[in-house]
Design a protein around this motif. Structure first.
Motif, PDB file in Angstrom:
ATOM      1  N   GLN A 136       0.825  -1.205   0.000  1.00  0.00           N
ATOM      2  CA  GLN A 136       0.000   0.000   0.000  1.00  0.00           C
ATOM      3  C   GLN A 136       0.863   1.260   0.000  1.00  0.00           C
ATOM      4  OE1 GLN A 136      -3.791   0.361   2.258  1.00  0.00           O
ATOM      5  NE2 GLN A 136      -2.617   1.834   3.462  1.00  0.00           N
ATOM      6  N   ARG A 137       1.915   1.287   0.822  1.00  0.00           N
ATOM      7  CA  ARG A 137       2.794   2.464   0.854  1.00  0.00           C
ATOM      8  C   ARG A 137       3.368   2.746  -0.534  1.00  0.00           C
ATOM      9  NH1 ARG A 137       3.989   0.477   5.935  1.00  0.00           N
ATOM     10  NH2 ARG A 137       5.763  -0.709   5.183  1.00  0.00           N
ATOM     11  N   GLN A 138       3.764   1.698  -1.243  1.00  0.00           N
ATOM     12  CA  GLN A 138       4.301   1.881  -2.603  1.00  0.00           C
ATOM     13  C   GLN A 138       3.237   2.399  -3.557  1.00  0.00           C
ATOM     14  OE1 GLN A 138       7.685   1.894  -1.779  1.00  0.00           O
ATOM     15  NE2 GLN A 138       7.648   1.508  -3.961  1.00  0.00           N
ATOM     16  N   LEU A 139       2.048   1.825  -3.501  1.00  0.00           N
ATOM     17  CA  LEU A 139       0.980   2.231  -4.415  1.00  0.00           C
ATOM     18  C   LEU A 139       0.534   3.671  -4.175  1.00  0.00           C
ATOM     19  CD1 LEU A 139      -1.097  -1.076  -4.451  1.00  0.00           C
ATOM     20  CD2 LEU A 139       0.186  -0.091  -6.366  1.00  0.00           C
ATOM     21  N   VAL A 140       0.431   4.085  -2.917  1.00  0.00           N
ATOM     22  CA  VAL A 140      -0.042   5.446  -2.657  1.00  0.00           C
ATOM     23  C   VAL A 140       1.010   6.503  -3.004  1.00  0.00           C
ATOM     24  CG1 VAL A 140      -1.787   4.754  -0.975  1.00  0.00           C
ATOM     25  CG2 VAL A 140       0.478   5.439  -0.162  1.00  0.00           C
ATOM     26  N   LYS A 141       2.280   6.108  -3.074  1.00  0.00           N
ATOM     27  CA  LYS A 141       3.298   7.045  -3.574  1.00  0.00           C
ATOM     28  C   LYS A 141       2.963   7.450  -4.997  1.00  0.00           C
ATOM     29  CE  LYS A 141       7.384   5.687  -0.948  1.00  0.00           C
ATOM     30  NZ  LYS A 141       8.728   5.093  -1.019  1.00  0.00           N
ATOM     31  N   GLY A 142       2.623   6.472  -5.824  1.00  0.00           N
ATOM     32  CA  GLY A 142       2.228   6.766  -7.203  1.00  0.00           C
ATOM     33  C   GLY A 142       0.955   7.574  -7.267  1.00  0.00           C
ATOM     34  N   THR A 143       0.015   7.263  -6.401  1.00  0.00           N
ATOM     35  CA  THR A 143      -1.237   8.022  -6.343  1.00  0.00           C
ATOM     36  C   THR A 143      -0.956   9.472  -5.982  1.00  0.00           C
ATOM     37  OG1 THR A 143      -2.469   6.050  -5.684  1.00  0.00           O
ATOM     38  CG2 THR A 143      -3.493   8.168  -5.207  1.00  0.00           C
ATOM     39  N   ALA A 144      -0.110   9.681  -4.988  1.00  0.00           N
ATOM     40  CA  ALA A 144       0.219  11.046  -4.559  1.00  0.00           C
ATOM     41  C   ALA A 144       0.878  11.825  -5.693  1.00  0.00           C
ATOM     42  CB  ALA A 144       1.142  11.012  -3.339  1.00  0.00           C
ATOM     43  N   THR A 145       1.783  11.200  -6.385  1.00  0.00           N
ATOM     44  CA  THR A 145       2.451  11.865  -7.513  1.00  0.00           C
ATOM     45  C   THR A 145       1.434  12.272  -8.573  1.00  0.00           C
ATOM     46  OG1 THR A 145       4.456  10.605  -7.097  1.00  0.00           O
ATOM     47  CG2 THR A 145       4.256  11.606  -9.260  1.00  0.00           C
ATOM     48  N   SER A 146       0.473  11.397  -8.843  1.00  0.00           N
ATOM     49  CA  SER A 146      -0.566  11.701  -9.833  1.00  0.00           C
ATOM     50  C   SER A 146      -1.475  12.838  -9.386  1.00  0.00           C
ATOM     51  CB  SER A 146      -1.419  10.457 -10.103  1.00  0.00           C
ATOM     52  OG  SER A 146      -0.644   9.426 -10.637  1.00  0.00           O
ATOM     53  N   LEU A 147      -1.746  12.926  -8.095  1.00  0.00           N
ATOM     54  CA  LEU A 147      -2.677  13.938  -7.593  1.00  0.00           C
ATOM     55  C   LEU A 147      -2.060  15.325  -7.473  1.00  0.00           C
ATOM     56  CD1 LEU A 147      -4.547  11.896  -4.856  1.00  0.00           C
ATOM     57  CD2 LEU A 147      -5.345  12.497  -7.149  1.00  0.00           C
ATOM     58  N   ILE A 148      -0.751  15.406  -7.419  1.00  0.00           N
ATOM     59  CA  ILE A 148      -0.090  16.698  -7.249  1.00  0.00           C
ATOM     60  C   ILE A 148      -0.463  17.669  -8.376  1.00  0.00           C
ATOM     61  CG2 ILE A 148       2.179  17.848  -7.253  1.00  0.00           C
ATOM     62  CD1 ILE A 148       1.328  16.599  -4.558  1.00  0.00           C
ATOM     63  N   GLY A 149      -0.618  17.164  -9.587  1.00  0.00           N
ATOM     64  CA  GLY A 149      -1.016  18.039 -10.696  1.00  0.00           C
ATOM     65  C   GLY A 149      -2.351  18.701 -10.434  1.00  0.00           C
ATOM     66  N   LEU A 150      -3.309  17.950  -9.899  1.00  0.00           N
ATOM     67  CA  LEU A 150      -4.619  18.517  -9.560  1.00  0.00           C
ATOM     68  C   LEU A 150      -4.500  19.561  -8.458  1.00  0.00           C
ATOM     69  CD1 LEU A 150      -6.831  15.281  -9.486  1.00  0.00           C
ATOM     70  CD2 LEU A 150      -6.982  17.147 -11.145  1.00  0.00           C
ATOM     71  N   ILE A 151      -3.688  19.254  -7.460  1.00  0.00           N
ATOM     72  CA  ILE A 151      -3.503  20.172  -6.328  1.00  0.00           C
ATOM     73  C   ILE A 151      -2.767  21.431  -6.785  1.00  0.00           C
ATOM     74  CG2 ILE A 151      -2.364  20.425  -4.075  1.00  0.00           C
ATOM     75  CD1 ILE A 151      -2.838  17.324  -3.740  1.00  0.00           C
ATOM     76  N   ASN A 152      -1.718  21.238  -7.558  1.00  0.00           N
ATOM     77  CA  ASN A 152      -0.912  22.360  -8.042  1.00  0.00           C
ATOM     78  C   ASN A 152      -1.716  23.290  -8.944  1.00  0.00           C
ATOM     79  OD1 ASN A 152       1.488  23.773  -7.992  1.00  0.00           O
ATOM     80  ND2 ASN A 152       2.342  22.698  -9.749  1.00  0.00           N
ATOM     81  N   ALA A 153      -2.755  22.760  -9.580  1.00  0.00           N
ATOM     82  CA  ALA A 153      -3.621  23.574 -10.442  1.00  0.00           C
ATOM     83  C   ALA A 153      -4.626  24.379  -9.625  1.00  0.00           C
ATOM     84  CB  ALA A 153      -4.346  22.684 -11.449  1.00  0.00           C
ATOM     85  N   GLY A 154      -4.576  24.259  -8.295  1.00  0.00           N
ATOM     86  CA  GLY A 154      -5.442  25.054  -7.441  1.00  0.00           C
ATOM     87  C   GLY A 154      -6.708  24.354  -7.001  1.00  0.00           C
TER      88      GLY A 154
END
Length: 154
Positions: free
Chosen positions: A20-38
Motif C-alpha cells: 500500500q505504501r508503494q501504491l499510494v506514492k504513485g497516487t500522490a504523484t498523480s494527484l499533485i497536478g490537480l492540487i498544483n492547479a489550485g
C-alpha cells in the motif's frame, strides 16, 4: 478553485501495508497536478480487503486467548486510520518534494446502518477470507454470519 473527489477502490490499495505504501506514492504523484492547479482534492477510499484482514487477525488472536475480540466497526476504524495515514504521508512527502505548502488531513467516518436492512440477507461485498461451503456453514452456525458464493472464489 474546483473541488475534485478521487475515489480509490480498496483493491487498488494493495494487500499489505508495504504494498500500500508503494501504491499510494504513485497516487500522490498523480494527484499533485490537480492540487498544483489550485483544486481542492478529496480522496475517498474503500477498505474491504483491509478491514477483513484486521478482523481475521484479531479474531484469530481472540480465539487463541491472546487478546479480546474486536467488534467490526472498530476494525473498520482501524483500516480507515492506517489507509488515511499512508495516503496523508505520501501526499505530504510529495508536496514537500514539489516545494508546495498545502495542508493534508485524514478523517475517520462513521455511518449508521439499520440492522434490519434487507441487504444483510444477501451480501454482495466480500470482506475477509474465502471459505469452502462446509467451513462457511459451520461459521454461520457458530457465529450467525451470513455467507454467499462469490464468483467461484468461495
Amino acid at each position: 478553485m474546483a473541488k475534485v473527489v478521487v475515489a480509490l477502490g480498496g483493491n487498488a490499495l494493495g494487500s499489505s501495508p508495504s504494498e500500500q505504501r508503494q501504491l499510494v506514492k504513485g497516487t500522490a504523484t498523480s494527484l499533485i497536478g490537480l492540487i498544483n492547479a489550485g483544486n481542492e482534492v478529496v480522496i475517498s477510499h474503500g477498505n474491504g480487503p483491509h478491514v477483513g484482514q484486521i478482523n481475521l487477525g484479531l479474531n484469530f488472536a481472540a480465539e487463541n486467548g491472546k487478546t479480546a475480540s474486536f467488534p467490526f466497526p472498530e476494525c473498520g476504524a482501524m483500516s480507515q486510520g492506517y489507509i488515511g495515514y499512508h495516503l496523508q504521508q505520501a501526499l505530504q512527502n510529495e508536496l514537500a518534494h514539489q516545494h508546495l505548502s498545502k495542508s493534508v488531513i485524514t478523517t475517520i467516518t462513521q455511518v449508521l446502518v439499520d440492522q434490519n436492512d434487507s441487504a444483510f440477507k444477501n451480501p454482495t461485498k466480500p470482506i475477509g477470507d474465502f471459505y469452502t461451503k462446509e467451513v462457511a456453514k459451520k461459521i454461520a452456525e457458530d457465529k450467525g454470519y451470513v455467507f454467499t458464493e462469490d464468483a467461484g472464489r468461495g
